[in-house]
Design an enzyme around this catalytic site. Structure first.
Site, PDB file in Angstrom:
ATOM      1  N   THR A  69      47.056  83.150   0.121  1.00 56.37           N
ATOM      2  CA  THR A  69      46.429  83.064   1.441  1.00 56.37           C
ATOM      3  C   THR A  69      44.849  83.324   2.174  1.00 56.37           C
ATOM      4  OG1 THR A  69      48.728  83.966   2.237  1.00 56.37           O
ATOM      5  CG2 THR A  69      46.854  83.986   4.324  1.00 56.37           C
ATOM      6  N   HIS A 191      58.571  85.499   0.582  1.00 54.78           N
ATOM      7  CA  HIS A 191      58.597  86.784  -0.589  1.00 54.78           C
ATOM      8  C   HIS A 191      59.737  87.098  -0.886  1.00 54.78           C
ATOM      9  CE1 HIS A 191      54.245  86.473  -1.507  1.00 54.78           C
ATOM     10  NE2 HIS A 191      53.640  86.233  -0.665  1.00 54.78           N
ATOM     11  N   HIS A 235      49.789  77.667   1.659  1.00 49.44           N
ATOM     12  CA  HIS A 235      50.361  76.858   0.494  1.00 49.44           C
ATOM     13  C   HIS A 235      51.913  76.868   0.920  1.00 49.44           C
ATOM     14  CE1 HIS A 235      51.898  81.167   0.880  1.00 49.44           C
ATOM     15  NE2 HIS A 235      50.348  81.912   1.333  1.00 49.44           N
ATOM     16  N   HIS A 335      53.412  82.774  -4.265  1.00 49.91           N
ATOM     17  CA  HIS A 335      52.950  81.903  -4.751  1.00 49.91           C
ATOM     18  C   HIS A 335      51.470  82.245  -5.504  1.00 49.91           C
ATOM     19  CE1 HIS A 335      50.020  83.568  -1.449  1.00 49.91           C
ATOM     20  NE2 HIS A 335      51.822  84.043  -0.773  1.00 49.91           N
TER      21      HIS A 335
END
Length: 397
Positions: A69, A191, A235, A335
């Site tokens: 991030t 997440h 992302h 990620h």
């Protein structure tokens, strides 16, 4: 007499700055954290689809490496890869400062960690007022926009939108012509439950509605036809499982290491000089990872030359997680993997007076968004990693 001349000169500068700003278009740059490039193929996104029809949509936007991030948000606004802007991960160690950086530490607002020249700095230096609502890296003292907010996740999304609209209703001399706006979803839901979960379907629809609300309110402004709206993400997201995890540090002796912080799925370690070979041999035995000495990372990743990358970079294979202990539970999504893994790719949508209509473009690098905004606002910029040729095709002649 001298005082009169000074006041006249300052008044002249103020008038010149006002005239310069008055003629500039507006850019509102919005980020939806963790919005994967292909969510529109799984979930309904009517408002983003509308922007695509009225403006431009990229097939995807390729994030910088690592696909985390803070590095990617800062790459977007500096036009520099993390290796060159200094924010090499969400958490890292600086061997020169002898300090650690993390999103929960006071170091997050320490200007010494931030390199490059953020687009709001460039605009302010050239007489254009800017504002930011939570964009990572926007609250760093004298490196901040004229107007900025210190991050507070509890502030409702509707309040964030209304505040941006209020900024655009300010008198022209005070009104920002560049605004960056950050939303922390659908990253959190992705997440927690996974990218294609029913929970994320609800969140993606919610964020699409948020964009629809913002777009409508921008259009209703008296300056609505002058505003370029750009919607991106930092992302994507991919599934992880408790059956796929690697407790990487159990393969390494603590006496070999000077710094090691497990950050799923990519981490850097600092190794004692005498233990370099031992660590290399030990990492070769670790399953489901790949690793590099930082002087041997593939050039296409543009990573490893910054001292903060330390000695070794370790990355779990797609779908696998790095954990501190084998007992640590893993679920949902994450990620950070190689940026050529398509699940890591982000979105790019844009519309406004400077963009073509119903234009589809190829995948672009996120560092080129900097060049795009600079061109729209007529800013002079230094050479960066972004490439204007990559975004030129989406603009009107």
């Amino acid at each position: 007499m001298k005082k009169t001349l000074l006041l006249s000169f300052l008044f002249f500068l103020a008038c010149a700055s006002y005239a310069q700003q008055k003629d500039k278009p507006y850019v509102v740059l919005v980020s939806l954290d963790g919005f994967r490039w292909d969510y529109h193929t799984y979930f309904d996104t009517p408002n983003l689809d509308k922007i695509a029809n009225e403006g431009v949509k990229a097939k995807s936007m390729k994030p910088s490496y690592p696909t985390k991030t803070f590095p990617n948000h800062y790459s977007i606004v500096t036009g520099l890869y993390p290796d060159n802007n200094g924010i090499v991960n969400n958490s890292f160690y600086d061997p020169k400062l002898k300090m650690s950086f993390s999103l929960s530490s006071i170091a997050k607002t320490d200007a010494r960690f931030y390199g490059g020249n953020p687009i709001w700095n460039v605009a302010e230096q050239q007489g254009i007022k800017t504002a930011s609502f939570y964009w990572p890296g926007s609250d760093i003292g004298d490196r901040s926009p004229s107007i900025f907010k210190t991050y507070d996740a509890s502030v409702p999304y509707a309040t964030r939108i209304e505040t941006v609209i209020d900024w655009l209703k300010l008198p022209e001399k005070e009104r920002p012509h560049l605004i960056t706006l950050y939303f922390d979803e659908p990253d959190y839901t992705g997440h927690t439950f996974g990218p294609l979960s029913k929970e994320n379907k609800i969140t993606v629809h919610k964020m699409d509605s948020i964009i629809g609300s913002l777009s409508m309110k921008l259009e209703e402004l008296s300056i609505g036809k002058q505003i370029n709206l750009i919607v991106v993400s930092d992302h994507g997201m991919t599934d992880i499982s408790d059956k796929k995890k690697v407790a990487v540090l159990k393969y390494l002796k603590p006496s070999w290491l000077e710094y090691a912080d497990v950050i799923n799925p990519i981490m850097s370690i600092r190794v004692r000089p005498e233990a370099q070979d031992s660590v290399f041999k030990a990492l070769r035995r670790v399953p489901h990872i790949r690793f590099w000495k930082t002087d041997n990372i593939p050039k296409r990743l543009h990573y490893g030359t910054n001292d903060r990358s330390l000695d070794f970079v370790i990355e779990a294979k797609k779908g696998y997680s790095l954990v501190k202990e084998s007992s640590q539970k893993v679920k949902g999504g994450t990620h950070g993997y190689d940026n050529r893994v398509k699940d890591m790719h982000a979105i790019f949508y844009a519309k406004g007076p400077d963009f073509k209509v119903n234009k589809k473009v190829r995948t672009l690098k996120n560092v080129s968004v900097y060049n795009l905004i600079a061109h729209i606002l007529g800013l002079q910029i230094e050479t960066v990693d972004g490439d204007f040729k990559e975004v030129k095709r989406m603009l009107k002649e």
